[in-house]
Design a protein around this motif. Structure first.
Motif, PDB file in Angstrom:
ATOM      1  N   SER A 100      18.461  -8.127  14.844  1.00  0.00           N
ATOM      2  CA  SER A 100      18.799  -6.703  14.853  1.00  0.00           C
ATOM      3  C   SER A 100      20.303  -6.490  14.843  1.00  0.00           C
ATOM      4  O   SER A 100      20.797  -5.464  14.378  1.00  0.00           O
ATOM      5  CB  SER A 100      18.177  -6.012  16.069  1.00  0.00           C
ATOM      6  OG  SER A 100      18.692  -6.563  17.276  1.00  0.00           O
ATOM      7  N   LYS A 101      21.058  -7.461  15.414  1.00  0.00           N
ATOM      8  CA  LYS A 101      22.515  -7.361  15.448  1.00  0.00           C
ATOM      9  C   LYS A 101      23.101  -8.355  14.468  1.00  0.00           C
ATOM     10  O   LYS A 101      23.174  -9.544  14.748  1.00  0.00           O
ATOM     11  CB  LYS A 101      23.028  -7.663  16.863  1.00  0.00           C
ATOM     12  CG  LYS A 101      23.320  -6.445  17.697  1.00  0.00           C
ATOM     13  CD  LYS A 101      24.073  -6.833  18.957  1.00  0.00           C
ATOM     14  CE  LYS A 101      24.463  -5.592  19.743  1.00  0.00           C
ATOM     15  NZ  LYS A 101      25.262  -5.942  20.949  1.00  0.00           N
ATOM     16  N   VAL A 102      23.488  -7.881  13.293  1.00  0.00           N
ATOM     17  CA  VAL A 102      24.106  -8.759  12.308  1.00  0.00           C
ATOM     18  C   VAL A 102      25.371  -8.095  11.782  1.00  0.00           C
ATOM     19  O   VAL A 102      25.543  -6.877  11.861  1.00  0.00           O
ATOM     20  CB  VAL A 102      23.158  -9.080  11.128  1.00  0.00           C
ATOM     21  CG1 VAL A 102      21.938  -9.831  11.608  1.00  0.00           C
ATOM     22  CG2 VAL A 102      22.756  -7.812  10.390  1.00  0.00           C
ATOM     23  N   HIS A 103      26.250  -8.903  11.263  1.00  0.00           N
ATOM     24  CA  HIS A 103      27.494  -8.409  10.683  1.00  0.00           C
ATOM     25  C   HIS A 103      27.157  -7.542   9.463  1.00  0.00           C
ATOM     26  O   HIS A 103      26.293  -7.898   8.657  1.00  0.00           O
ATOM     27  CB  HIS A 103      28.360  -9.598  10.269  1.00  0.00           C
ATOM     28  CG  HIS A 103      29.792  -9.265  10.055  1.00  0.00           C
ATOM     29  ND1 HIS A 103      30.216  -8.504   8.993  1.00  0.00           N
ATOM     30  CD2 HIS A 103      30.908  -9.577  10.767  1.00  0.00           C
ATOM     31  CE1 HIS A 103      31.520  -8.370   9.040  1.00  0.00           C
ATOM     32  NE2 HIS A 103      31.972  -9.008  10.116  1.00  0.00           N
ATOM     33  N   PRO A 104      27.803  -6.377   9.302  1.00  0.00           N
ATOM     34  CA  PRO A 104      27.506  -5.496   8.154  1.00  0.00           C
ATOM     35  C   PRO A 104      27.606  -6.193   6.803  1.00  0.00           C
ATOM     36  O   PRO A 104      26.928  -5.815   5.848  1.00  0.00           O
ATOM     37  CB  PRO A 104      28.569  -4.393   8.282  1.00  0.00           C
ATOM     38  CG  PRO A 104      28.966  -4.388   9.718  1.00  0.00           C
ATOM     39  CD  PRO A 104      28.827  -5.810  10.190  1.00  0.00           C
ATOM     40  N   ILE A 105      28.428  -7.236   6.726  1.00  0.00           N
ATOM     41  CA  ILE A 105      28.638  -7.922   5.451  1.00  0.00           C
ATOM     42  C   ILE A 105      27.364  -8.655   4.992  1.00  0.00           C
ATOM     43  O   ILE A 105      27.197  -8.931   3.801  1.00  0.00           O
ATOM     44  CB  ILE A 105      29.834  -8.897   5.575  1.00  0.00           C
ATOM     45  CG1 ILE A 105      30.561  -9.031   4.238  1.00  0.00           C
ATOM     46  CG2 ILE A 105      29.415 -10.251   6.108  1.00  0.00           C
ATOM     47  CD1 ILE A 105      31.909  -9.680   4.346  1.00  0.00           C
ATOM     48  N   ILE A 106      26.467  -8.945   5.942  1.00  0.00           N
ATOM     49  CA  ILE A 106      25.191  -9.591   5.592  1.00  0.00           C
ATOM     50  C   ILE A 106      24.417  -8.719   4.615  1.00  0.00           C
ATOM     51  O   ILE A 106      23.883  -9.190   3.605  1.00  0.00           O
ATOM     52  CB  ILE A 106      24.344  -9.847   6.858  1.00  0.00           C
ATOM     53  CG1 ILE A 106      25.070 -10.766   7.835  1.00  0.00           C
ATOM     54  CG2 ILE A 106      22.973 -10.412   6.486  1.00  0.00           C
ATOM     55  CD1 ILE A 106      25.228 -12.179   7.377  1.00  0.00           C
ATOM     56  N   LEU A 151      33.382  -6.203  32.370  1.00  0.00           N
ATOM     57  CA  LEU A 151      32.633  -7.045  31.439  1.00  0.00           C
ATOM     58  C   LEU A 151      31.906  -6.093  30.489  1.00  0.00           C
ATOM     59  O   LEU A 151      30.887  -5.502  30.839  1.00  0.00           O
ATOM     60  CB  LEU A 151      31.629  -7.919  32.199  1.00  0.00           C
ATOM     61  CG  LEU A 151      32.214  -8.946  33.175  1.00  0.00           C
ATOM     62  CD1 LEU A 151      31.103  -9.628  33.962  1.00  0.00           C
ATOM     63  CD2 LEU A 151      33.047  -9.991  32.439  1.00  0.00           C
ATOM     64  N   VAL A 152      32.441  -5.925  29.295  1.00  0.00           N
ATOM     65  CA  VAL A 152      31.933  -4.868  28.406  1.00  0.00           C
ATOM     66  C   VAL A 152      30.825  -5.346  27.477  1.00  0.00           C
ATOM     67  O   VAL A 152      30.245  -4.551  26.736  1.00  0.00           O
ATOM     68  CB  VAL A 152      33.091  -4.242  27.589  1.00  0.00           C
ATOM     69  CG1 VAL A 152      34.128  -3.652  28.520  1.00  0.00           C
ATOM     70  CG2 VAL A 152      33.717  -5.250  26.643  1.00  0.00           C
ATOM     71  N   GLY A 153      30.494  -6.652  27.502  1.00  0.00           N
ATOM     72  CA  GLY A 153      29.397  -7.170  26.687  1.00  0.00           C
ATOM     73  C   GLY A 153      29.801  -7.397  25.231  1.00  0.00           C
ATOM     74  O   GLY A 153      30.953  -7.224  24.839  1.00  0.00           O
ATOM     75  N   TRP A 154      28.774  -7.783  24.417  1.00  0.00           N
ATOM     76  CA  TRP A 154      29.028  -8.016  22.996  1.00  0.00           C
ATOM     77  C   TRP A 154      29.312  -6.712  22.293  1.00  0.00           C
ATOM     78  O   TRP A 154      28.704  -5.684  22.578  1.00  0.00           O
ATOM     79  CB  TRP A 154      27.816  -8.673  22.330  1.00  0.00           C
ATOM     80  CG  TRP A 154      27.759 -10.163  22.456  1.00  0.00           C
ATOM     81  CD1 TRP A 154      26.772 -10.883  23.043  1.00  0.00           C
ATOM     82  CD2 TRP A 154      28.723 -11.116  21.995  1.00  0.00           C
ATOM     83  NE1 TRP A 154      27.058 -12.224  22.981  1.00  0.00           N
ATOM     84  CE2 TRP A 154      28.248 -12.389  22.343  1.00  0.00           C
ATOM     85  CE3 TRP A 154      29.946 -11.018  21.334  1.00  0.00           C
ATOM     86  CZ2 TRP A 154      28.955 -13.558  22.040  1.00  0.00           C
ATOM     87  CZ3 TRP A 154      30.644 -12.178  21.031  1.00  0.00           C
ATOM     88  CH2 TRP A 154      30.136 -13.424  21.384  1.00  0.00           C
ATOM     89  N   LYS A 155      30.209  -6.737  21.338  1.00  0.00           N
ATOM     90  CA  LYS A 155      30.529  -5.572  20.527  1.00  0.00           C
ATOM     91  C   LYS A 155      30.582  -5.976  19.060  1.00  0.00           C
ATOM     92  O   LYS A 155      30.893  -7.109  18.723  1.00  0.00           O
ATOM     93  CB  LYS A 155      31.894  -4.982  20.931  1.00  0.00           C
ATOM     94  CG  LYS A 155      31.982  -4.511  22.385  1.00  0.00           C
ATOM     95  CD  LYS A 155      31.081  -3.323  22.655  1.00  0.00           C
ATOM     96  CE  LYS A 155      31.163  -2.872  24.106  1.00  0.00           C
ATOM     97  NZ  LYS A 155      30.238  -1.761  24.390  1.00  0.00           N
ATOM     98  N   GLN A 156      30.269  -5.024  18.196  1.00  0.00           N
ATOM     99  CA  GLN A 156      30.455  -5.244  16.766  1.00  0.00           C
ATOM    100  C   GLN A 156      31.951  -5.320  16.464  1.00  0.00           C
ATOM    101  O   GLN A 156      32.786  -4.868  17.249  1.00  0.00           O
ATOM    102  CB  GLN A 156      29.825  -4.105  15.958  1.00  0.00           C
ATOM    103  CG  GLN A 156      28.314  -4.013  16.097  1.00  0.00           C
ATOM    104  CD  GLN A 156      27.572  -5.042  15.265  1.00  0.00           C
ATOM    105  OE1 GLN A 156      28.176  -5.928  14.672  1.00  0.00           O
ATOM    106  NE2 GLN A 156      26.251  -4.948  15.233  1.00  0.00           N
TER     107      GLN A 156
END
Length: 429
Positions: free
Chosen positions: A45-51, A287-292
């Motif tokens: 569900s979380k992938v780089h937009p370039i994919i 600790l802000v977590g993973w971000k795009q």
């Protein structure tokens, strides 16, 4: 050229450097297939937009799922064998040679990984994106499941903790039979040489970033005098984040105007939460977590100092010059990092930031305090960092070099010695 990328999983958010190479090769008119030997990540569900932009999943081959039950696994393997007879599936039976490959073949993992290779086995280049994939690529080529020149890139864990775990001879056959090798920093090239790699068959080829996506902004002390500090990285031992947290705690009583944002997630999250609570700094450490990527850029745009406190992990794992550090420097942030792995090849101590010994919270605190007290040097350090990244780690330059490496390897008139005479090699060695 037709190129096969061998990776463990795809896509992986933390492996943007692989995406940069794939898209760079596609932009230059080459055909790239991605073989993810361990399948897709658990969460797609979380992938780089370039994919999606490059429709990379359409270029990606995944092995069939292996049933947990061993009998069902055997029956499914038999079905796959019969269904692919016209594609040469009998070649896969070579991977069941217990005398040659050991007990591990009995899990049928290698057999399942080989099935997608039957669709298209002929390539100009087989590029194993980590050293740990090199022996697997070699086996596939030995069994004629893949054809092409075999290149292996060493990136970090594969040439540090993996060697410590498996022994110094783990790449012996790969060094003998592989066609060429890349290391993403001089530190790891030297490690490969010490393990027996032919110096005429390996050059340094760094991991690049797209500098155009990380706009340079001079850093000045804001009107509210609140200094925002950032770190980006997985919450694992190797990143050394515990020491930057403790460094912040040492300044907290005298520096009420600081804020520390840690971008990332990982197994040490709860441990860090406990440390932050024990040190009573939860009001300034987040600790802000993973971000795009765009979210990370926004946080860094609002930051003034970046810390990358990498350490040698207890299992021997070490870092190359990490891309998150390159991105921060490209954006004009003065940095604090460590004398660790390949990082001194990126950060020039006293010029684009400061380097301190590993695991030294006092030293981090001292340099951080100095930077906070001297905001007049932020702009100069930031400009030096930007220039360093553009000079050595610009993605477009590195992708041009990668194509040149491939082309020379395919040129029958080229010998491995000629690689070391080229400008791209001399720039990095």
């Amino acid at each position: 050229m037709k190129i096969a990328f061998l990776v463990w999983r795809f896509p992986v958010l933390s492996e943007a450097f692989i995406l940069n190479q794939i898209t760079g090769l596609i932009d230059r008119g080459h055909e790239v297939h991605i073989h993810a030997l361990n399948g897709p990540p658990e969460n797609l569900s979380k992938v780089h937009p370039i994919i999606e932009e490059y429709r990379l999943l359409e270029r990606t081959y995944y092995p069939p799922t292996r049933p947990e039950n061993y009998l069902r696994r055997l029956l499914k393997a038999l079905g796959l064998l019969l269904a692919n007879l016209d594609k040469g599936s009998l070649s896969c039976l070579q991977l069941l040679n217990i005398f040659k490959y050991g007990q591990q073949v009995m899990s049928l993992k290698w057999f399942y990984r080989a099935i997608p290779l039957l669709k298209d086995k002929s390539y100009d280049i087989i590029h194993c994106q980590f050293g740990t994939l090199g022996p697997m690529g070699l086996v596939f080529r030995q069994t004629d499941l893949l054809q092409g020149k075999l290149i292996t890139t060493f990136r970090g864990i594969d040439i540090s903790s993996y060697v410590q775990e498996q022994g110094d001879r783990v790449y012996e056959q790969l060094f003998q039979e592989g066609d060429f090798f890349l290391a993403n920093c001089e530190f790891f090239r030297n490690r490969a040489l010490a393990l027996g790699c032919n110096p005429k068959k390996i050059v340094v080829h760094g991991s690049g970033i797209d500098c155009s996506k990380f706009a340079f902004t001079p850093r000045y002390l804001p009107s509210d005098k609140r200094v925002r500090i950032a770190t980006t990285g997985r919450l694992v031992e190797k990143k050394g984040i515990e020491y930057s947290i403790r460094a912040i705690a040492k300044l907290a009583s005298d520096r009420q105007n600081i804020e520390y944002n840690i971008i990332g997630d990982g197994p040490l999250k709860e441990h860090f939460q406990n440390i932050i609570a024990e040190l009573n700094i939860s009001h300034i450490v987040n600790l802000v977590g993973w971000k795009q990527q765009q979210e990370i850029i926004e946080i860094l745009n609002n930051s003034h100092i970046f810390i990358a406190p990498s350490i040698t992990a207890s299992d021997g794992n070490q870092d190359a010059p990490v891309n998150t550090l390159k991105e921060a420097m490209a954006m004009g942030l003065p940095v604090i990092s460590t004398f660790h792995g390949g990082i001194p090849e990126l950060v020039q101590d006293g010029i684009s930031g400061f380097l301190v010994p590993e695991r030294d919270a006092d030293a981090i605190a001292e340099k951080l305090n100095y930077l906070i007290s001297h905001p007049e040097i932020w702009e100069q350090m930031g400009r030096a960092g930007r220039m360093r990244v553009q000079e050595k780690y610009d993605m477009n330059k590195l992708n041009n070099e990668l194509v040149e490496i491939y082309q020379q390897l395919l040129n029958p008139q080229s010998t491995p010695e000629s690689f070391l005479e080229q400008p791209f090699a001399l720039n990095h060695i």
